[in-house]
Scaffold this motif. Structure first.
Motif, PDB file in Angstrom:
ATOM      1  N   GLY A   1     -22.355  -3.207 -17.470  1.00 12.25           N
ATOM      2  CA  GLY A   1     -23.596  -2.963 -16.728  1.00 12.25           C
ATOM      3  C   GLY A   1     -23.677  -2.135 -15.618  1.00 12.25           C
ATOM      4  N   VAL A   2     -24.439  -2.473 -14.250  1.00 12.37           N
ATOM      5  CA  VAL A   2     -24.520  -1.437 -13.164  1.00 12.37           C
ATOM      6  C   VAL A   2     -23.288  -1.563 -12.443  1.00 12.37           C
ATOM      7  N   LYS A   3     -22.625  -0.781 -11.933  1.00 10.07           N
ATOM      8  CA  LYS A   3     -21.596  -0.710 -10.890  1.00 10.07           C
ATOM      9  C   LYS A   3     -22.127  -0.306  -9.521  1.00 10.07           C
ATOM     10  N   PRO A   4     -22.363  -1.300  -8.831  1.00  3.10           N
ATOM     11  CA  PRO A   4     -22.894  -1.336  -7.342  1.00  3.10           C
ATOM     12  C   PRO A   4     -21.758  -0.312  -6.080  1.00  3.10           C
ATOM     13  N   GLU A   5     -22.344   0.718  -5.681  1.00  2.13           N
ATOM     14  CA  GLU A   5     -21.524   1.412  -4.894  1.00  2.13           C
ATOM     15  C   GLU A   5     -21.215   0.641  -3.644  1.00  2.13           C
ATOM     16  N   ASN A   6     -22.067  -0.351  -3.180  1.00  2.93           N
ATOM     17  CA  ASN A   6     -21.682  -0.955  -2.079  1.00  2.93           C
ATOM     18  C   ASN A   6     -20.437  -2.090  -2.358  1.00  2.93           C
ATOM     19  N   VAL A   7     -20.388  -2.349  -3.427  1.00  2.00           N
ATOM     20  CA  VAL A   7     -19.433  -3.251  -3.991  1.00  2.00           C
ATOM     21  C   VAL A   7     -18.094  -2.561  -4.009  1.00  2.00           C
ATOM     22  N   ARG A   8     -18.016  -1.371  -4.735  1.00  2.00           N
ATOM     23  CA  ARG A   8     -16.927  -0.426  -4.782  1.00  2.00           C
ATOM     24  C   ARG A   8     -16.333  -0.226  -3.364  1.00  2.00           C
ATOM     25  N   GLN A   9     -17.373   0.058  -2.497  1.00  2.00           N
ATOM     26  CA  GLN A   9     -16.643   0.321  -1.113  1.00  2.00           C
ATOM     27  C   GLN A   9     -16.349  -0.981  -0.470  1.00  2.00           C
ATOM     28  N   GLU A  10     -16.749  -1.916  -0.758  1.00  2.00           N
ATOM     29  CA  GLU A  10     -16.116  -3.251   0.030  1.00  2.00           C
ATOM     30  C   GLU A  10     -15.134  -3.571  -0.596  1.00  2.00           C
ATOM     31  N   PHE A  11     -14.751  -3.368  -1.947  1.00  2.00           N
ATOM     32  CA  PHE A  11     -13.623  -3.581  -2.526  1.00  2.00           C
ATOM     33  C   PHE A  11     -12.392  -2.688  -1.948  1.00  2.00           C
ATOM     34  N   LEU A  12     -12.549  -1.264  -1.749  1.00  2.00           N
ATOM     35  CA  LEU A  12     -11.631  -0.399  -1.249  1.00  2.00           C
ATOM     36  C   LEU A  12     -11.661  -0.959   0.275  1.00  2.00           C
ATOM     37  N   THR A  13     -12.408  -1.395   1.088  1.00  2.00           N
ATOM     38  CA  THR A  13     -12.428  -1.656   2.554  1.00  2.00           C
ATOM     39  C   THR A  13     -11.516  -2.859   2.436  1.00  2.00           C
ATOM     40  N   GLY A  14     -11.439  -3.606   1.614  1.00  2.00           N
ATOM     41  CA  GLY A  14     -10.719  -4.966   1.611  1.00  2.00           C
ATOM     42  C   GLY A  14      -9.151  -4.966   1.118  1.00  2.00           C
ATOM     43  N   SER A  15      -9.104  -3.872   0.094  1.00  7.11           N
ATOM     44  CA  SER A  15      -7.823  -3.414  -0.709  1.00  7.11           C
ATOM     45  C   SER A  15      -7.056  -2.457   0.249  1.00  7.11           C
ATOM     46  N   ARG A  16      -7.567  -1.554   1.110  1.00  6.74           N
ATOM     47  CA  ARG A  16      -6.864  -0.702   1.692  1.00  6.74           C
ATOM     48  C   ARG A  16      -5.662  -1.401   2.652  1.00  6.74           C
ATOM     49  N   PRO A  17      -6.180  -2.147   3.435  1.00 11.33           N
ATOM     50  CA  PRO A  17      -4.945  -2.739   4.547  1.00 11.33           C
ATOM     51  C   PRO A  17      -3.691  -3.402   3.489  1.00 11.33           C
ATOM     52  N   LEU A  18      -3.980  -3.719   2.219  1.00 12.81           N
ATOM     53  CA  LEU A  18      -2.931  -4.314   1.614  1.00 12.81           C
ATOM     54  C   LEU A  18      -1.823  -3.244   1.079  1.00 12.81           C
ATOM     55  N   MET A  19      -2.464  -2.164   1.227  1.00  9.77           N
ATOM     56  CA  MET A  19      -1.516  -0.879   0.596  1.00  9.77           C
ATOM     57  C   MET A  19      -0.241  -1.048   1.276  1.00  9.77           C
ATOM     58  N   LYS A  20      -0.268  -1.100   2.637  1.00 11.54           N
ATOM     59  CA  LYS A  20       1.094  -1.315   3.465  1.00 11.54           C
ATOM     60  C   LYS A  20       1.898  -2.376   2.785  1.00 11.54           C
ATOM     61  N   TYR A  21       1.349  -3.239   2.296  1.00 11.40           N
ATOM     62  CA  TYR A  21       2.231  -4.501   1.742  1.00 11.40           C
ATOM     63  C   TYR A  21       2.864  -4.131   0.324  1.00 11.40           C
ATOM     64  N   THR A  22       1.983  -3.242  -0.559  1.00 12.39           N
ATOM     65  CA  THR A  22       2.446  -2.650  -1.596  1.00 12.39           C
ATOM     66  C   THR A  22       3.562  -1.819  -1.465  1.00 12.39           C
ATOM     67  N   ASN A  23       3.506  -0.978  -0.473  1.00 12.33           N
ATOM     68  CA  ASN A  23       4.507  -0.098   0.003  1.00 12.33           C
ATOM     69  C   ASN A  23       5.716  -0.841   0.613  1.00 12.33           C
ATOM     70  N   LEU A  24       5.685  -1.861   1.281  1.00 15.40           N
ATOM     71  CA  LEU A  24       6.762  -2.665   1.789  1.00 15.40           C
ATOM     72  C   LEU A  24       7.661  -3.362   0.664  1.00 15.40           C
ATOM     73  N   LEU A  25       6.761  -3.890  -0.214  1.00 10.24           N
ATOM     74  CA  LEU A  25       7.316  -4.578  -1.437  1.00 10.24           C
ATOM     75  C   LEU A  25       7.835  -3.442  -2.447  1.00 10.24           C
ATOM     76  N   THR A  26       8.117  -2.296  -2.380  1.00 14.82           N
ATOM     77  CA  THR A  26       8.522  -1.519  -3.482  1.00 14.82           C
ATOM     78  C   THR A  26      10.092  -1.058  -2.843  1.00 14.82           C
ATOM     79  N   HIS A  27      10.194   0.302  -2.554  1.00 19.47           N
ATOM     80  CA  HIS A  27      11.471   0.932  -2.346  1.00 19.47           C
ATOM     81  C   HIS A  27      12.120   0.851  -0.981  1.00 19.47           C
ATOM     82  N   ASN A  28      11.462   1.535   0.010  1.00 27.21           N
ATOM     83  CA  ASN A  28      11.803   1.977   1.194  1.00 27.21           C
ATOM     84  C   ASN A  28      12.256   0.618   2.014  1.00 27.21           C
ATOM     85  N   SER A  29      11.662  -0.328   2.030  1.00 23.94           N
ATOM     86  CA  SER A  29      11.791  -1.340   2.958  1.00 23.94           C
ATOM     87  C   SER A  29      13.251  -2.056   2.598  1.00 23.94           C
ATOM     88  N   ARG A  30      13.348  -2.303   1.010  1.00 28.47           N
ATOM     89  CA  ARG A  30      14.591  -2.967   0.448  1.00 28.47           C
ATOM     90  C   ARG A  30      15.799  -2.071   0.858  1.00 28.47           C
TER      91      ARG A  30
END
Length: 305
Positions: free
Chosen positions: A230-259
């Protein structure tokens, strides 16, 4: 007109959202230098990944020893392996030589390096006393390393990779992401003739990897199922990205460099058990927070459909 080094560097990034500061300013520039050199020599990215596996294995084994020289060799070899790991991905993005096998080799490389690290550390600790006691680590050191590798490192890295690919999907679309699913990979596996046993092993295990990611993210699966129809609302996509973006620092911390940084420091200081506890305690706390926050975000957005 040929692109400048800085332009090529930017093109070789996955995205500004998902790149870590240390990679942007240190690992990626060095990786790009090697990528340009090896590309001129006609070396395929997968060959570089295979080379990195052997270099990383040698580096991991160096942490069995307690002397400074061997440990410094371990640091140097693991850094070289990581540069190669960065190089193959950058080459693939610059030249279009991206393959599923290349992505799997990339993940496999890191697993092999750290498998050697965990074995080396458990053997190193075996005859050393537990701090504050005269009791040797023995089997306890092995169990700590096993817990750090199997029950901490593995799920942390796989979910961090999954969340990063999800973010790239919503940011750049399917072409900018490597987001796959279990059903698709399982169908490929079942469609292959039994004579292609190597391909069948590959897709069987990759499907299991995808399945493990999907099982741990039920709220995202509900959200994504609604998104795909069905329809893919742009406001939902943007809200998802806004909520997901701060978590990217954790995805980085949980991969190689911090280890790697924690491993290097603790090994050189003669207390590698601190690294294993860091994996089991600190990184698992980050993992739990990242997972809970992402699932809550997906639950909230699913209701908006």
């Amino acid at each position: 007109m040929e692109k400048s080094f800085s332009e090529l560097l930017k093109v070789s990034f996955k995205s500004e959202d998902t790149e870590e500061w240390l990679d942007v300013h240190f690992t990626r520039p060095i990786g790009l230098v090697f990528a340009l050199l090896w590309n001129k020599l006609g070396i395929h990215p997968n060959v570089i990944t295979i080379f990195s596996i052997f270099v990383g294995m040698a580096g991991g084994c160096m942490f069995y020893y307690t002397d400074l020289t061997h440990n410094l060799w371990g640091v140097a070899l693991l850094m070289i392996a990581n540069f190669c790991d960065s190089t193959d991905g950058q080459m693939a993005r610059l030249t279009g030589k991206k393959t599923l096998i290349g992505r799997m080799l990339d993940g496999f490389a890191g697993d092999v390096w750290f498998f050697c690290v965990y074995v080396a550390l458990s053997l190193r600790l075996w005859t050393q006393p537990i701090p504050g006691t005269d009791i040797q680590w023995g089997i306890l050191g092995f169990l700590l390393a096993f817990t750090a590798g199997v029950f901490s490192h593995s799920p942390q890295s796989s979910l961090a990779d999954y969340y990063r690919q999800i973010h790239l999907f919503f940011l750049l679309g399917k072409d900018g992401s490597e987001l796959d699913n279990y059903r698709q990979q399982r169908d490929i596996y079942e469609s292959l003739p039994k004579g292609k046993w190597l391909d069948r092993i590959f897709y069987f295990n990759y499907a299991k990897y995808c399945h493990s990611q999907e099982k741990r993210t039920p709220q995202f699966q509900k959200f994504f199922a609604k998104w795909k129809v069905g329809v893919k609302p742009e406001n939902v996509r943007q809200e998802f990205l806004t909520g997901s973006r701060p978590l990217m620092k954790y995805t980085n911390l949980l991969t190689h460099n911090s280890r790697a940084i924690t491993l290097f420091i603790t090994a050189l200081l003669g207390c590698p058990w601190v690294y294993l506890l860091f994996e089991v305690v600190i990184l698992n706390i980050m993992y739990a927070y990242m997972h809970r926050t992402h699932e809550n975000l997906c639950r909230k957005l699913t209701a908006k459909f």
